[in-house]
Design a protein around this motif. Structure first.
Motif, mmCIF file in Angstrom:
data_model
loop_
_atom_site.group_PDB
_atom_site.id
_atom_site.type_symbol
_atom_site.label_atom_id
_atom_site.label_comp_id
_atom_site.label_asym_id
_atom_site.label_seq_id
_atom_site.Cartn_x
_atom_site.Cartn_y
_atom_site.Cartn_z
ATOM 1 N N LYS A 511 45.343 -15.593 -48.402
ATOM 2 C CA LYS A 511 45.502 -14.291 -47.808
ATOM 3 C C LYS A 511 46.056 -13.693 -49.456
ATOM 4 C CE LYS A 511 44.883 -14.351 -42.554
ATOM 5 N NZ LYS A 511 43.933 -13.184 -42.970
ATOM 6 N N LYS A 512 46.800 -13.815 -49.579
ATOM 7 C CA LYS A 512 47.693 -13.804 -50.932
ATOM 8 C C LYS A 512 46.590 -13.884 -52.410
ATOM 9 C CE LYS A 512 52.336 -15.212 -49.941
ATOM 10 N NZ LYS A 512 53.936 -16.006 -50.889
ATOM 11 N N LYS A 513 46.056 -14.858 -52.154
ATOM 12 C CA LYS A 513 45.163 -14.349 -53.140
ATOM 13 C C LYS A 513 44.759 -13.137 -52.913
ATOM 14 C CE LYS A 513 44.480 -19.257 -54.202
ATOM 15 N NZ LYS A 513 43.574 -20.628 -54.374
ATOM 16 N N HIS A 782 64.902 -9.901 -36.437
ATOM 17 C CA HIS A 782 65.224 -8.900 -36.805
ATOM 18 C C HIS A 782 65.127 -8.514 -38.787
ATOM 19 C CE1 HIS A 782 69.245 -7.843 -34.504
ATOM 20 N NE2 HIS A 782 67.744 -8.199 -33.982
ATOM 21 N N VAL A 783 64.103 -10.106 -39.301
ATOM 22 C CA VAL A 783 64.498 -9.718 -41.093
ATOM 23 C C VAL A 783 62.794 -9.303 -41.084
ATOM 24 C CG1 VAL A 783 63.750 -11.048 -42.524
ATOM 25 C CG2 VAL A 783 65.648 -11.260 -41.870
ATOM 26 N N LEU A 784 61.481 -10.197 -39.830
ATOM 27 C CA LEU A 784 60.658 -9.213 -39.905
ATOM 28 C C LEU A 784 60.249 -8.210 -38.767
ATOM 29 C CD1 LEU A 784 57.012 -10.373 -39.222
ATOM 30 C CD2 LEU A 784 57.578 -11.245 -37.171
ATOM 31 N N SER A 785 61.059 -7.344 -37.874
ATOM 32 C CA SER A 785 61.050 -6.648 -38.182
ATOM 33 C C SER A 785 61.592 -5.017 -39.688
ATOM 34 C CB SER A 785 62.061 -5.475 -36.880
ATOM 35 O OG SER A 785 61.553 -6.295 -35.380
ATOM 36 N N PHE A 786 62.250 -5.768 -39.429
ATOM 37 C CA PHE A 786 63.246 -4.685 -41.366
ATOM 38 C C PHE A 786 61.988 -4.724 -42.374
ATOM 39 C CE2 PHE A 786 64.416 -5.214 -44.983
ATOM 40 C CZ PHE A 786 65.480 -4.331 -45.669
ATOM 41 N N ASN A 787 61.394 -5.745 -42.965
ATOM 42 C CA ASN A 787 60.008 -5.909 -43.486
ATOM 43 C C ASN A 787 59.126 -5.576 -43.499
ATOM 44 O OD1 ASN A 787 61.901 -7.551 -45.210
ATOM 45 N ND2 ASN A 787 60.784 -9.299 -44.845
ATOM 46 N N LEU A 788 58.216 -5.169 -42.148
ATOM 47 C CA LEU A 788 57.429 -4.860 -41.572
ATOM 48 C C LEU A 788 58.191 -2.976 -42.058
ATOM 49 C CD1 LEU A 788 55.741 -6.312 -38.900
ATOM 50 C CD2 LEU A 788 55.142 -6.410 -40.656
ATOM 51 N N TRP A 789 58.602 -2.505 -41.234
ATOM 52 C CA TRP A 789 58.991 -1.197 -41.580
ATOM 53 C C TRP A 789 59.466 -0.695 -43.011
ATOM 54 C CZ3 TRP A 789 63.280 0.431 -44.300
ATOM 55 C CH2 TRP A 789 63.434 2.210 -44.109
ATOM 56 N N LYS A 790 59.688 -1.847 -43.871
ATOM 57 C CA LYS A 790 59.774 -1.093 -45.042
ATOM 58 C C LYS A 790 58.848 -1.563 -45.632
ATOM 59 C CE LYS A 790 60.538 -4.607 -47.948
ATOM 60 N NZ LYS A 790 60.579 -6.251 -48.221
ATOM 61 N N LEU A 814 44.031 -1.536 -46.677
ATOM 62 C CA LEU A 814 43.848 -2.523 -46.631
ATOM 63 C C LEU A 814 45.253 -3.872 -47.104
ATOM 64 C CD1 LEU A 814 41.405 -5.239 -46.195
ATOM 65 C CD2 LEU A 814 40.482 -4.952 -49.068
ATOM 66 N N ILE A 815 45.486 -3.364 -48.571
ATOM 67 C CA ILE A 815 46.986 -4.006 -49.224
ATOM 68 C C ILE A 815 47.856 -4.089 -48.073
ATOM 69 C CG2 ILE A 815 48.935 -3.456 -50.319
ATOM 70 C CD1 ILE A 815 46.591 -2.911 -52.410
ATOM 71 N N ARG A 816 47.666 -2.256 -47.437
ATOM 72 C CA ARG A 816 49.171 -3.156 -46.096
ATOM 73 C C ARG A 816 48.798 -3.786 -44.668
ATOM 74 N NH1 ARG A 816 50.034 2.930 -43.494
ATOM 75 N NH2 ARG A 816 50.586 3.857 -45.358
ATOM 76 N N ASN A 817 47.495 -3.779 -44.100
ATOM 77 C CA ASN A 817 46.930 -4.702 -43.611
ATOM 78 C C ASN A 817 47.233 -6.277 -43.855
ATOM 79 O OD1 ASN A 817 46.980 -2.344 -42.138
ATOM 80 N ND2 ASN A 817 44.540 -2.867 -42.298
ATOM 81 N N ASP A 818 47.422 -6.822 -45.317
ATOM 82 C CA ASP A 818 47.170 -7.915 -45.747
ATOM 83 C C ASP A 818 48.421 -8.565 -45.952
ATOM 84 O OD1 ASP A 818 44.541 -8.371 -45.702
ATOM 85 O OD2 ASP A 818 44.203 -8.543 -47.758
ATOM 86 N N THR A 819 49.462 -7.295 -45.948
ATOM 87 C CA THR A 819 50.806 -7.595 -46.447
ATOM 88 C C THR A 819 51.342 -7.679 -45.065
ATOM 89 O OG1 THR A 819 50.907 -5.803 -48.401
ATOM 90 C CG2 THR A 819 53.100 -6.406 -47.702
ATOM 91 N N ASN A 820 50.893 -7.206 -44.652
ATOM 92 C CA ASN A 820 52.048 -7.103 -43.064
ATOM 93 C C ASN A 820 51.510 -8.491 -42.474
ATOM 94 O OD1 ASN A 820 53.297 -4.554 -43.287
ATOM 95 N ND2 ASN A 820 51.319 -3.356 -41.406
ATOM 96 N N GLU A 821 50.235 -9.077 -42.530
ATOM 97 C CA GLU A 821 49.874 -10.266 -41.613
ATOM 98 C C GLU A 821 50.680 -11.441 -42.816
ATOM 99 O OE1 GLU A 821 45.822 -12.645 -40.260
ATOM 100 O OE2 GLU A 821 45.501 -10.491 -41.730
ATOM 101 N N ILE A 822 51.296 -11.344 -43.551
ATOM 102 C CA ILE A 822 51.324 -12.210 -44.956
ATOM 103 C C ILE A 822 52.678 -12.319 -44.248
ATOM 104 C CG2 ILE A 822 52.247 -12.802 -46.942
ATOM 105 C CD1 ILE A 822 49.041 -11.858 -48.450
ATOM 106 N N GLU A 823 53.444 -11.267 -43.741
ATOM 107 C CA GLU A 823 54.426 -11.457 -43.722
ATOM 108 C C GLU A 823 55.240 -12.324 -42.783
ATOM 109 O OE1 GLU A 823 58.710 -10.847 -44.082
ATOM 110 O OE2 GLU A 823 57.290 -10.347 -45.474
#
Length: 852
Positions: A511-513, A782-790, A814-823
Motif C-alpha cells: 500500500k505504501k508503494k 489514542h495514537v491512532l485517533s490522533f494520527n487519523l485526525w492529523k 485516494l491519498i487520504r484514504n490510503d494514508t488512513n488505511e496505512i496508519e
C-alpha cells in the motif's frame, strides 16, 4: 574438575552442549569442528525432549569428557522442571560419585508458568487480529491454524492394528463400554469422542446421505433427529432403542455404535460419512475421568484390517485438522515386530499434527503375554520394529480389561470382559498370590520417570487400577497436558504472531508503494511552488509525529511507576501480621492459648501443693496426678497447634483474596488515570499541530491572503477527537475480574504460611505486565485517533490550497484514504510486533533472581 554445560530449550526443541576451556577461561561450544566424533551431536541428543534422554546424555558425558579420576561438573541451562529431572537422574550413588550437578544463572521459565501470561496477551490481541484478518485470506488461514494449536483440549490419537485391543483400551480410558469390541474389526470410520457435560446424557452425530443425523440419549429415553423413517439405518436404530426402556444413555450409545458398525460393513453404504462424533459420560473414577474435559479421543481405523484397504487414507484425513496431539500406538506384545506396524510407523512420523516426541507405545493384553520379570529384556523389546521406529516417551504395558474393570467394579456388559476380569483379578490384587503381577514394572521409561512411576503406583490403594498398568498411562497423559504441551502452545503462539506481522508488513509495503505513486502523480500536476509547499508541510507533519510519540512513551513510563503499586516482602509481612491477629481474635485462638497456659499453671501449682502438704511419702501419688494433668495439658497443646494451623490457612486464603482485589482495583484505577493523562497529552498535541500548521500556512508566500484567512478558520475550528470516550471501547472490566492468584503456584511452606517472596514476585510481575498492556492499548487507540485526525486535517488544508480540478481532487482523496488505511495497518502491526516481543521475552533466557 572438567566442566560440561547442557543448554536445553524445550520451546525450540533444541539441546546444545558446551565445555569449559581453562586457557580461555570461557565456555566453548561442542560442535562438529571441535568434537566431530561426539555422540552428543547426533539428532537423538540435540533434537529430542531432554527429560527422555537425560540418562543417555549424562552417561556419554561421563564416558567422553571425564578423563581424570576426579568428579565432573555438569552445569544445566534451561527450565526448572528439566533441571529437577536432571537432579533426579543423578541422585543415585553411582552418579553422585562421578558428577556434580549445578544450575546456570541463565535460565528459562517453565511453559506452564508463562502460559497464563501468553493467554492474557492473546486476549488483548484478539480484536486486533480479528480486524487485521479482514484484510487478507492469508491471516485468516494462519488464525485457523493457530486456533487449532491453542485449543485447551489435547487430542489423543489412538492408532493400532486390527485385533490389538484398541477399542477396549479406549473403553478403559472412558471407564465405560462404549466402542464395540471382539474378533470383528470396527468399521473404517474415525470416532471423535468427547466427554459429555453430564453423566446422564450422551449424543451421536454423523452425516448420512449428506444430511446431519443426530441421536440424543438421556435416562428417560432417546431422540433421533433428521433421519427419514424410510432409511434402513433409521429403522435398525429405532428398533434397537425400543428393545430396552431401562437402558442407560451409555448403553444406548454403545448399542447404536454396534449397529452402525455392522450396518456399514454389511451394506458398504457410501452415504455414511467417515467421521462419527460421540459425546459420552466418562467414568469419574481414575485420573482420566477426573480431568476428561481437557481431552478429545480420536479412534482411528486399524491399519491392517483385511476388510478395508482405505484405512490409511481415513487415518490421514482424521489428522488433517489436529495439532499438539499425543500419538498412542496400541500393539500386542507378540506383534511389536510386525511389518504392517512398521509401515504405519512411517506414516505417523510424516504427520505434522502430532508431536511424535511424545509417542506412547501401549502394549495391550499384557495380562496374557506371559511376562516374567526374571527373563524380561528391555533391549529385546526395544530392538523390535515398533519401538525401534517410534520409541521416545515410553513403552507401557497394560491390561485394558482389568483397567476398565477397576472403574466399573468388575461389572461388564461384554461376556468376554467379565470372564477375563474374574479369572485374573486375584493375581492383580493379592500380593500373597504366587502369580501376583504389577504390569507397570515392565514399563520401559527413562530411569527417573520409571522410578517415579513405581513409587507413586505403590502408594495407590486401588491395586487393580495401578497393577493393570492403566493408572500410569493416564498419569503420563495428564503430565503431558499439565507440563509438556504448554511448550508447544507458547512456541506456536509466537510463530503465529510473527507470521501475522510478516503478512501485515507485506500488505503495508504494497500500500505504501501505491501511496507513493499517487503522491508522485499529484506532485506532477501541481505547480512547482505549491508542490514544494505540500512537501514541506507533509515532512514537518511527519517529524512532529515522531517527536510526539517519543515524548509520549517517556511520559507513560513515568506514569507507570506512579500507578504500578508493588508490594515488598516487608509490606506483605506487615499485612500477614495484621490479618493473623484479626483471625486469631475471630477464631478464639487467643482464648485457647490462655486456657493452655492456665492448664499448665494449674498443673504445676497442684504438684507443688501436693508435695508440700503430703510430704515426700506421698510424692508417688502426686506424680501420678501430675502425669494425668500433663496428658490433659498435652491435649490442650495439640488443640492449640491445630487451631494455629487453621488460623494460618484462613490467613493465607484471606491474603490471597486481598491481593486479588488489590490487583483488580489497581488495574481499574490505572485505566482511569492513564486514559485521562494520555487524553490530556494528545489534546495538547492537537493544539501544537494546529499552531504549527497555521504558522507554516501564514508564512507561505505562494498562498494568497484570502486563502490564508480561509485556512486559518478551518484549522482553528477543526474538531478534536474525543479521546476520553475511547476508554469504554478499549477496556472491559471482565479483563481484570478473571485474575486469580492460586496458592498452589506459590509453593506454601509446610506450616501453611504464604511464601511471601514468591507472592511478591508473582504479584508485581503480573501487575507490571497488566499495566504495560493497559498502556499499550491506550497508546494504540489514542495514537491512532490522533494520527487519523492529523492526516484528515492535513488533507483538508492541502485540498483548499491546491485549487483542485476533478482529477487532482480524486488523487487527493485516494491519498487520504490510503494514508488512513496505512496508519490503521501500521498501528495494528506495531501492536502485534510489541505483543510478539512480549511473548518472546517470556520464553527468552534471563538471569535468575535471588531465590532466598
Amino acid at each position: 574438575m572438567p566442566k560440561i554445560k547442557i543448554v536445553s530449550n524445550p520451546y525450540k526443541n533444541k539441546i546444545a552442549y558446551k565445555k569449559w576451556d581453562e586457557q580461555e577461561n570461557n565456555w566453548v561450544p561442542i560442535n562438529i569442528h571441535s568434537d566431530a566424533n561426539s555422540e552428543l551431536l547426533c539428532a537423538e541428543f540435540t533434537d529430542s525432549f531432554f527429560p527422555f534422554k537425560i540418562k543417555k546424555i549424562v552417561d556419554i558425558i561421563i564416558r567422553d569428557y571425564n578423563l581424570s579420576s576426579s568428579k565432573l561438573e555438569i552445569m544445566f541451562e534451561g527450565t526448572e522442571d528439566e533441571f529437577d529431572e536432571l537432579k533426579a537422574v543423578c541422585s543415585s550413588d553411582y552418579y553422585q560419585e562421578k558428577v556434580v550437578i549445578s544450575r546456570s544463572s541463565v535460565q528459562l521459565k517453565n511453559a506452564r508458568d508463562i502460559l497464563p501470561e501468553v493467554k492474557s496477551i492473546f486476549k488483548l490481541m484478539k480484536p486486533i487480529i480479528t480486524e487485521t484478518a479482514r484484510d487478507t485470506d492469508k491471516i485468516l488461514k494462519e488464525r485457523k491454524k493457530f486456533d487449532d494449536v491453542s485449543k485447551e483440549v489435547i487430542p489423543l490419537c489412538v492408532i493400532g492394528n486390527y485385533s490389538s485391543g484398541k477399542s477396549t483400551f479406549i473403553n478403559a480410558l472412558i471407564g465405560y463400554e462404549i466402542l464395540p469390541s471382539g474378533d470383528e474389526s470396527l468399521t473404517a470410520k474415525i470416532h471423535e469422542i468427547k466427554p459429555s457435560v453430564s453423566q446422564n446424557v450422551a449424543t451421536l452425530n454423523f452425516l448420512y446421505k449428506g444430511s446431519k443425523a443426530a441421536l440424543h440419549f438421556e435416562d428417560d429415553g432417546y431422540n433421533i433427529f433428521t433421519f427419514t423413517s424410510e432409511s434402513p439405518l433409521f429403522v435398525k436404530l429405532n428398533e434397537a432403542m425400543k428393545e430396552e426402556n431401562e437402558w442407560t444413555p451409555v448403553r444406548r450409545l454403545a448399542r447404536c455404535l454396534e449397529i452402525i458398525n455392522y450396518y456399514d460393513k454389511d451394506t458398504h453404504d457410501e452415504m455414511l460419512d467417515d467421521l462419527i462424533q460421540i459425546t459420552t459420560p466418562f467414568n469419574p473414577k481414575g485420573l482420566f475421568g477426573e480431568k476428561s474435559d481437557r481431552y478429545i479421543i480420536f479412534d482411528t481405523p486399524g491399519s491392517n484390517s483385511a476388510t478395508n484397504d482405505n484405512h490409511i487414507l481415513v487415518l490421514k484425513k482424521a489428522m488433517e485438522n489436529l495439532s499438539n496431539g499425543i500419538p498412542l500406538y496400541i500393539s500386542e506384545y507378540n506383534t511389536l515386530d510386525s511389518v504392517d506396524n512398521e509401515k504405519l510407523c512411517n506414516e505417523i512420523k510424516e504427520m505434522q499434527q502430532l508431536d511424535s516426541r511424545f509417542t506412547m507405545i501401549v502394549v495391550n493384553k499384557a495380562d496374557i503375554a506371559n511376562l516374567d520379570k526374571k527373563s524380561f529384556s528391555e533391549n529385546a523389546v526395544l530392538n523390535q520394529a515398533i519401538p525401534k521406529n517410534l520409541y521416545s516417551e515410553g513403552i507401557y504395558f497394560v491390561s485394558s480389561i482389568l483397567g476398565l474393570g477397576s472403574k466399573t467394579d468388575g461389572v461388564f456388559e461384554n461376556r468376554h470382559y467379565g470372564k477375563t476380569f474374574r479369572s485374573s483379578a486375584e493375581d492383580y490384587t493379592d500380593p500373597e498370590s504366587p502369580y501376583y503381577t504389577r504390569l507397570y514394572d515392565f514399563n520401559i521409561l527413562p530411569e527417573q520417570i520409571k522410578a517415579r512411576a513405581v513409587s507413586e503406583s505403590e502408594q495407590s490403594e486401588n491395586l487393580i487400577y495401578t497393577n493393570s498398568g492403566l493408572y500410569w498411562i493416564e498419569k503420563e497423559i495428564d503430565t503431558f497436558a499439565e507440563k509438556y504441551s504448554s511448550y508447544n502452545k507458547c512456541w506456536q503462539s509466537l510463530l503465529f504472531l510473527r507470521r501475522v506481522v510478516d503478512i501485515s508488513f507485506d500488505i503495508i509495503e504494497d500500500k505504501k508503494k501505491k501511496l507513493e505513486l499517487s503522491k508522485d502523480q499529484r506532485q506532477k500536476q501541481l505547480n512547482t511552488e505549491k508542490a514544494a509547499f505540500v512537501e514541506k508541510i507533509e515532512k514537518r507533519n511527519e517529524e512532529l509525529s515522531n517527536t510526539y510519540l517519543e515524548n509520549y512513551k517517556g511520559e507513560m513510563n513515568v506514569l507507570k511507576s506512579e500507578v504500578c503499586k508493588n508490594y515488598t516482602i516487608n509490606e506483605l509481612q506487615n499485612i500477614e501480621n495484621a490479618v493473623t491477629e484479626e483471625v486469631k481474635a475471630e477464631t478464639g485462638y487467643n482464648d485457647q492459648v490462655t486456657e493452655k497456659k492456665e492448664a499448665w499453671g494449674s498443673t504445676i501449682g497442684k504438684l507443688k501443693t501436693a508435695v508440700s502438704s503430703e510430704g515426700i511419702k506421698h510424692l508417688g501419688s502426686a506424680v501420678k496426678d501430675f502425669s494425668q494433668m500433663a496428658k490433659s495439658y498435652a491435649s490442650k497443646s495439640s488443640e492449640v497447634k491445630n487451631a494455629m494451623d487453621n488460623v494460618e490457612r484462613i490467613v493465607a486464603d484471606r491474603i490471597m483474596s486481598m491481593m486479588t482485589e488489590s490487583y483488580k482495583k489497581s488495574n481499574e484505577d490505572a485505566v482511569d488515570i492513564i486514559t485521562d493523562k494520555s487524553a490530556v497529552f494528545w489534546s495538547a498535541r492537537c493544539q501544537d499541530i494546529r499552531q504549527e500548521m497555521l504558522n507554516i500556512v501564514l508564512k507561505a508566500e505562494e498562498i494568497t491572503e484570502e486563502k490564508k484567512s480561509e485556512i486559518k478558520g478551518i484549522i482553528t475550528e477543526y474538531a478534536e477527537p474525543d479521546l476520553g470516550n475511547l476508554k469504554e471501547i478499549v477496556f472491559d472490566k471482565s479483563d481484570f475480574q478473571s485474575f486469580v492468584i492460586e496458592l498452589g503456584n506459590l509453593h506454601l511452606f509446610a506450616d501453611n504460611r504464604i511464601n511471601k517472596l514468591k507472592l511478591s514476585r508473582f504479584y508485581n510481575s503480573e501487575l507490571s505486565l497488566s499495566i504495560d498492556m493497559i498502556i499499550d492499548s491506550i497508546q494504540e487507540a489514542h495514537v491512532l485517533s490522533f494520527n487519523l485526525w492529523k492526516y484528515d486535517l492535513l488533507q483538508t488544508i492541502l485540498g483548499r490550497i491546491t485549487d483542485l480540478n476533478s482529477e487532482l481532487k480524486g488523487l487527493c482523496d485516494l491519498i487520504r484514504n490510503d494514508t488512513n488505511e496505512i496508519e490503521f495497518l501500521s498501528s495494528r502491526k506495531e501492536m502485534l510486533e510489541k505483543y510478539a516481543n512480549d511473548i518472546e521475552k517470556l520464553m527468552d533466557w534471563n538471569e535468575a533472581q535471588d531465590n532466598q
